[in-house]
Enzyme design. Structure first.
Site, PDB file in Angstrom:
ATOM      1  CG  ASP A  66       5.812  -0.918  -0.891  1.00  0.00           C
ATOM      2  OD1 ASP A  66       6.315  -1.508  -1.857  1.00  0.00           O
ATOM      3  OD2 ASP A  66       5.116  -1.496  -0.041  1.00  0.00           O
ATOM      4  CG  ASN A 135       1.024  -5.148   9.951  1.00  0.00           C
ATOM      5  OD1 ASN A 135       0.887  -5.301   8.740  1.00  0.00           O
ATOM      6  ND2 ASN A 135       1.821  -4.239  10.465  1.00  0.00           N
ATOM      7  CG  HIS A 137       1.792  -3.863   5.661  1.00  0.00           C
ATOM      8  ND1 HIS A 137       2.852  -4.168   6.490  1.00  0.00           N
ATOM      9  CD2 HIS A 137       2.086  -4.462   4.494  1.00  0.00           C
ATOM     10  CE1 HIS A 137       3.731  -4.903   5.837  1.00  0.00           C
ATOM     11  NE2 HIS A 137       3.293  -5.095   4.630  1.00  0.00           N
TER      12      HIS A 137
HETATM   13  C1  GLP Z   1       5.996  -6.002   2.190  1.00  0.00           C
HETATM   14  C2  GLP Z   1       5.454  -5.092   1.109  1.00  0.00           C
HETATM   15  C3  GLP Z   1       4.011  -5.339   0.835  1.00  0.00           C
HETATM   16  C4  GLP Z   1       3.744  -6.809   0.691  1.00  0.00           C
HETATM   17  C5  GLP Z   1       4.074  -7.505   1.983  1.00  0.00           C
HETATM   18  C6  GLP Z   1       3.838  -8.997   1.932  1.00  0.00           C
HETATM   19  O1  GLP Z   1       5.906  -5.484   3.454  1.00  0.00           O
HETATM   20  N1  GLP Z   1       5.638  -3.730   1.410  1.00  0.00           N
HETATM   21  O2  GLP Z   1       3.627  -4.627  -0.315  1.00  0.00           O
HETATM   22  O3  GLP Z   1       2.396  -7.022   0.374  1.00  0.00           O
HETATM   23  O4  GLP Z   1       5.445  -7.279   2.232  1.00  0.00           O
HETATM   24  O5  GLP Z   1       4.984  -9.666   1.549  1.00  0.00           O
HETATM   25  P1  GLP Z   1       5.085 -11.204   1.241  1.00  0.00           P
HETATM   26  O6  GLP Z   1       4.439 -11.395  -0.080  1.00  0.00           O
HETATM   27  O7  GLP Z   1       6.562 -11.474   1.177  1.00  0.00           O
HETATM   28  O8  GLP Z   1       4.406 -11.918   2.324  1.00  0.00           O
END
Ligand code: GLP
Length: 256
Positions: A66, A135, A137
């Site tokens: 992404d 959440n 995702h």
């Molecule tokens: C972002 C990314 C995700 C990732 C998520 C968790 O929103 N788009 O791909 O998995 O954050 O991030 P973190 O590892 O900083 O908790």
């Protein structure tokens, strides 16, 4: 399948080893890569391993999950910048084999379509690495994203903008939209490794465990896939039923 480790470091090392094993088994592999703070120790470890045991990376292809819309490669919070800082600047993967969604594309819809086509054109993803949002995702596929989605533009949820606000000077600077690989693109990967670490992921990991396949919880789409490994440290696993630990204990050492 769950793998549960005592520490974040152990969980990250295991995840890095999975990437390395995939690359060693197939130097032409197509890797789906992720960003976020969870992945930083993974990439750090992968680099350490590759320094000790160099592998030819010239045939490897990468596709990132992404990217924020409106942040260019120079922006310190763009995922393109993140990937170069944490991995690509230190590896010899040819630039034309590195793929990230283009958050600055003029024709963003066309760029999305081309991205999914490029993944399929390359023969699909051999391994997709995933983190998870609080959440549920995956990539930036927010709750209620259609499970048959391909790469698309997504309106970021308030929760995600709040969570990711910690990386920006203030929340107003967090982009409101992003491009994400679709859930169908992710599900077509031959192998998926999802890593979650820390207490702040405990609740969503418990929700995911108990959930049915439900578009309200994007990561539940993974329950339809036959080769998913969920890698957790003890904190992220702390709200899972004992049964999960019992099953994981046979595989991992030193758990609970
Ligand atoms: C972002 C990314 C995700 C990732 C998520 C968790 O929103 N788009 O791909 O998995 O954050 O991030 P973190 O590892 O900083 O908790």
């Amino acid at each position: 399948m769950y793998k549960i480790f005592n520490t974040t470091q152990e969980a990250s090392h295991y995840t890095a080893q999975r990437l390395l094993t995939r690359i060693q088994a197939n130097p032409h592999a197509n890797l789906g890569l992720a960003t976020g703070s969870t992945m930083e120790p993974v990439y750090h470890r992968l680099l350490e391993c590759l320094q000790r045991e160099p592998v030819d990376l010239s045939q490897l292809t990468t596709f990132n999950l992404d990217e924020y819309i409106g942040l260019d490669a120079e922006h310190a919070q763009s995922y393109r910048y993140y990937m170069h800082q944490h991995l690509f600047n230190k590896l010899s993967i040819p630039e034309d084999k590195i793929n990230l969604p283009d958050g600055m594309a003029m024709d963003v819809e066309g760029a999305c379509q081309a991205y999914s086509e490029a993944i399929r054109g390359a023969g699909g993803l051999d391994l997709q690495l995933l983190g998870i949002g609080s959440n549920g995702h995956i990539g930036f596929n927010e709750p209620h994203t259609c499970f048959s989605s391909r790469t698309h533009v997504i309106e970021l949820s308030e929760q995600t903008r709040l969570d990711n606000g910690r990386f920006f000077v203030n929340k107003k600077e967090v982009p409101t939209r992003a491009i994400t690989m679709g859930i169908q693109d992710i599900l077509e990967a031959k192998e998926i490794v999802l890593l979650a670490t820390g207490m702040k992921k405990a609740a969503i990991m418990a929700d995911l465990f108990h959930s049915t396949v439900d578009e309200a919880l994007p990561a539940s789409a993974l329950k339809q896939h036959s080769n998913v490994t969920i890698v957790l440290d003890c904190e992220a696993a702390s709200l899972l039923p004992q049964q999960v630990f019992n099953e994981a204990v046979g595989i991992m050492e030193g758990v609970r």
